[in-house]
Motif scaffolding. Structure first.
Motif, PDB file in Angstrom:
ATOM      1  N   GLY A 208     -16.241  34.494  59.237  1.00  0.00           N
ATOM      2  CA  GLY A 208     -14.993  34.371  58.493  1.00  0.00           C
ATOM      3  C   GLY A 208     -14.592  35.664  57.814  1.00  0.00           C
ATOM      4  O   GLY A 208     -15.257  36.699  57.942  1.00  0.00           O
ATOM      5  N   LYS A 209     -13.500  35.574  57.057  1.00  0.00           N
ATOM      6  CA  LYS A 209     -12.939  36.773  56.425  1.00  0.00           C
ATOM      7  C   LYS A 209     -13.218  36.838  54.922  1.00  0.00           C
ATOM      8  O   LYS A 209     -12.669  37.689  54.235  1.00  0.00           O
ATOM      9  CB  LYS A 209     -11.420  36.814  56.637  1.00  0.00           C
ATOM     10  N   GLU A 210     -14.092  35.934  54.409  1.00  0.00           N
ATOM     11  CA  GLU A 210     -14.228  35.855  52.961  1.00  0.00           C
ATOM     12  C   GLU A 210     -14.735  37.154  52.334  1.00  0.00           C
ATOM     13  O   GLU A 210     -14.298  37.539  51.242  1.00  0.00           O
ATOM     14  CB  GLU A 210     -15.128  34.684  52.553  1.00  0.00           C
ATOM     15  N   ASP A 211     -15.658  37.848  53.001  1.00  0.00           N
ATOM     16  CA  ASP A 211     -16.159  39.108  52.450  1.00  0.00           C
ATOM     17  C   ASP A 211     -15.075  40.181  52.470  1.00  0.00           C
ATOM     18  O   ASP A 211     -14.945  40.974  51.525  1.00  0.00           O
ATOM     19  CB  ASP A 211     -17.367  39.593  53.251  1.00  0.00           C
ATOM     20  N   ILE A 212     -14.301  40.210  53.545  1.00  0.00           N
ATOM     21  CA  ILE A 212     -13.224  41.206  53.657  1.00  0.00           C
ATOM     22  C   ILE A 212     -12.159  40.956  52.610  1.00  0.00           C
ATOM     23  O   ILE A 212     -11.680  41.895  51.956  1.00  0.00           O
ATOM     24  CB  ILE A 212     -12.624  41.177  55.077  1.00  0.00           C
TER      25      ILE A 212
END
Length: 219
Positions: free
Chosen positions: A117-121
């Protein structure tokens, strides 16, 4: 974006929770509920290394700031960056107490490995939004260090990513101001959630007594 008084600032760390599960985020940041599991404890241990009192050290053409407090009055978010690197570059900005100009590079530390997913980005883009506002500059690059794989991955921060992150923060503000905890679809990810016993995902999949009665009445 609304009333961004001190009481309405959202925590930067919550953006990752929100991307993982909106309900988890609301339980933690609106209802103030929290349970620790192995993952959260390991994550806290890792961040202790980065989250020393805000200090700067100079290494050659680079200044490294640890646990740097940041905020954005525009978007109503606040928190700390694990590390911010200021790299000497004539295209950058001036820093008080240091000669020359520097470009600004946020670095986020994560306990695990890169996620699908994109949560860290999204989290590091939000940090960039804060730093841009505070230092009046443009940020196009960040890094995420994953402790499990010992990888430092470069993130190219685009204008599209910034707009997507702003939209996420806006949605978070709506929930927060309404004090609303949403329901969400459950899945395998619920098993590793530190709030699974509070959230009770099995009950969320079940029909309530009232919905059962309403259904019988309408037959």
């Amino acid at each position: 974006m609304g009333d961004n008084s001190d009481n309405n600032y959202l925590l930067l760390s919550g953006i990752q929770h929100f991307q993982f599960c909106k309900r988890q985020w609301a339980l933690i940041h609106i209802e103030q509920q929290w349970e620790e599991n192995v993952l959260t404890i390991e994550g806290q241990h890792l961040h202790q290394k980065a989250d020393e009192p805000f200090i700067r050290e100079k290494r050659g053409d680079k200044i490294i700031a640890r646990a740097m407090p940041v905020q954005s009055r525009t978007y109503g978010i606040t928190g700390r960056c694990d590390v911010v690197e200021f790299v000497a570059d004539e295209q950058g900005v001036e820093l008080a107490g240091y000669g020359g100009k520097y470009i600004v590079v946020p670095v986020e530390y994560k306990r695990g490995k890169p996620k699908r997913g994109k949560e860290d980005i999204v989290q590091i883009v939000a940090q960039a939004l804060c730093l841009e506002e505070m230092l009046v500059t443009e940020i196009s690059t960040g890094f995420i260090f994953y402790n499990e794989t010992k990888q430092r991955i470069q993130v190219n921060i685009t204008e599209q990513q910034k707009q997507e992150t702003i939209a996420i923060i806006t949605e978070m503000q709506r929930y927060y101001q309404a004090k609303h905890t949403p329901k969400v679809k459950t899945g395998p990810f619920c098993k590793s959630c530190s709030l699974k016993h509070i959230c009770l995902p099995k009950l969320m999949r079940s029909s309530s007594v009232q919905s059962y009665i309403d259904g019988r009445v309408s037959e």
